[in-house]
Write an enzyme that holds these catalytic residues in place. Sequence first.
Site, PDB file in Angstrom:
ATOM      1  N   SER A 102     -55.576 -14.102  -9.263  1.00 34.37           N
ATOM      2  CA  SER A 102     -56.626 -15.111  -9.385  1.00 34.37           C
ATOM      3  C   SER A 102     -57.937 -14.649  -8.755  1.00 34.37           C
ATOM      4  CB  SER A 102     -56.137 -16.428  -8.780  1.00 34.37           C
ATOM      5  OG  SER A 102     -57.004 -17.485  -9.066  1.00 34.37           O
ATOM      6  N   ASP A 243     -63.498 -17.090 -12.274  1.00 32.84           N
ATOM      7  CA  ASP A 243     -62.822 -16.237 -11.290  1.00 32.84           C
ATOM      8  C   ASP A 243     -62.037 -15.164 -12.032  1.00 32.84           C
ATOM      9  OD1 ASP A 243     -60.703 -17.752 -12.257  1.00 32.84           O
ATOM     10  OD2 ASP A 243     -59.746 -17.975 -10.308  1.00 32.84           O
ATOM     11  N   ASP A 245     -59.048 -14.584 -13.082  1.00 36.35           N
ATOM     12  CA  ASP A 245     -58.192 -14.875 -14.235  1.00 36.35           C
ATOM     13  C   ASP A 245     -58.728 -16.026 -15.071  1.00 36.35           C
ATOM     14  OD1 ASP A 245     -57.568 -16.858 -12.357  1.00 36.35           O
ATOM     15  OD2 ASP A 245     -55.476 -16.987 -12.985  1.00 36.35           O
ATOM     16  N   ASP A 247     -59.226 -19.199 -14.684  1.00 37.69           N
ATOM     17  CA  ASP A 247     -58.743 -20.572 -14.692  1.00 37.69           C
ATOM     18  C   ASP A 247     -59.605 -21.467 -13.801  1.00 37.69           C
ATOM     19  OD1 ASP A 247     -57.903 -19.682 -12.204  1.00 37.69           O
ATOM     20  OD2 ASP A 247     -55.822 -20.332 -12.424  1.00 37.69           O
TER      21      ASP A 247
END
Length: 449
Positions: A102, A243, A245, A247
Amino acid sequence: MTRSYFGTDGIRGRANQKITPELALKVGQAAGLVFNRESERRHRVVIGKDTRLSGYMIEYALVAGFTSVGMDVLLLGPMPTPAVAMLTRSMRADLGVMISASHNLFEDNGIKLFGPDAFKLTDETEAEIEKLIDRDLTSRLAGPQQFGRAKRVEDVRARYIEYAKRTLPRNMSFEGLRVVLDCANGAAYKVAPEALWELGAEVITIGDQPDGFNINRDVGSTAPQALRDKVREMRADVGIALDGDADRVIMVDELGHVIDGDQLMAVVARSWRDDGLLAKPGVVATIMSNLGFERHLQGLGLTLERTAVGDRYVIERMRELGYNLGGEQSGHVILSDYSTTGDGLVTAMQALAAVKKLGRRVSEVCRCFEPLPQVLKNVRARGAKALEQERVIAAIEAGRRRLEGSGRLVIRPSGTEPVIRVMGEGDDPEIVVSVVDDICDALTRAEAA
């Protein structure tokens, strides 16, 4: 429930220390066995990743694990977490995997798992996988005729872009908007710019040159200064920062002010309320969301349902009570009509749609409320027992009395660090600082005693 591998968002840790090829192989075998139900058809898993160098190592180890228990593997390459969730369901896969840590820097990595319904796994399923990870699975491996196959899927980027665009009305166009897009050198570095460009926006990208090492480094939703600087330099209408990834998302208005997850949820809540799209008259958010956000929703005739910190708890409450909008102050916003997890790109698109619909500047549309002063401090602690000390209890009770009617306190042990987090907010910043400092001092003294 004590867990050895899974945390609140999959398995995460330092690459090649905690997240090793051996662990990835075992996770692939264990998860494959749990989801490789008895049936005549071939079972399949989709695997996506972000741009960390260690992603190659973990990806191939997972492929070995899944194919060794007879599951076919579809490799997506660098794709956002919400794209992996969507494609898990769209491609009728039995399991979805996202290799990502993440918003962490490149040294870390992680493994997130999605079930066939595209939701993150339940605690019970994760516990079932954990039991198998530490066992010798040799006797349960597939025979030579049952080995799984692996192949790369070429058209997934276009599929995700079309999915994201379909979340907007057919006639929606972002023509006339100059957008600075920060891709965090992460998973959305190709799909996000293409999607916004196809919708008519003028797109200026930063954080779109991943090299395996620079994901989230001085860019992205946790480091918005680069985006603020670029918005001012280019005199853009808006900035968007994802960010690693994708999400999560935060935005920056034309004045350089940061628009966090609370403000974004407020924008979408008002827009969806006006269009009759809210499934229930309210929003689900965590205990960390600002009190100003809650008061703003009340002014709209909406409620705020609070949960523990963590997007999985937000999603669980949304599913339980039938809400279709929820999220976290960090920018992890869940729009459950479209996605089973946070989707930074889709959330930003919903906010831009509200801007276009109202025909006003981003600062006028997306600065929905004035946040109350909020102070968050961490105190090193060996455990939660410090919260049971008399002096700490007395300090917390005194603080609550001082803030009663004009603010609130949240004190909780961290789930990831040996600290106790003390957060206070209220109308009077001096009182908030004083209350937080008094509680932190009591906690420090209790630890030293």
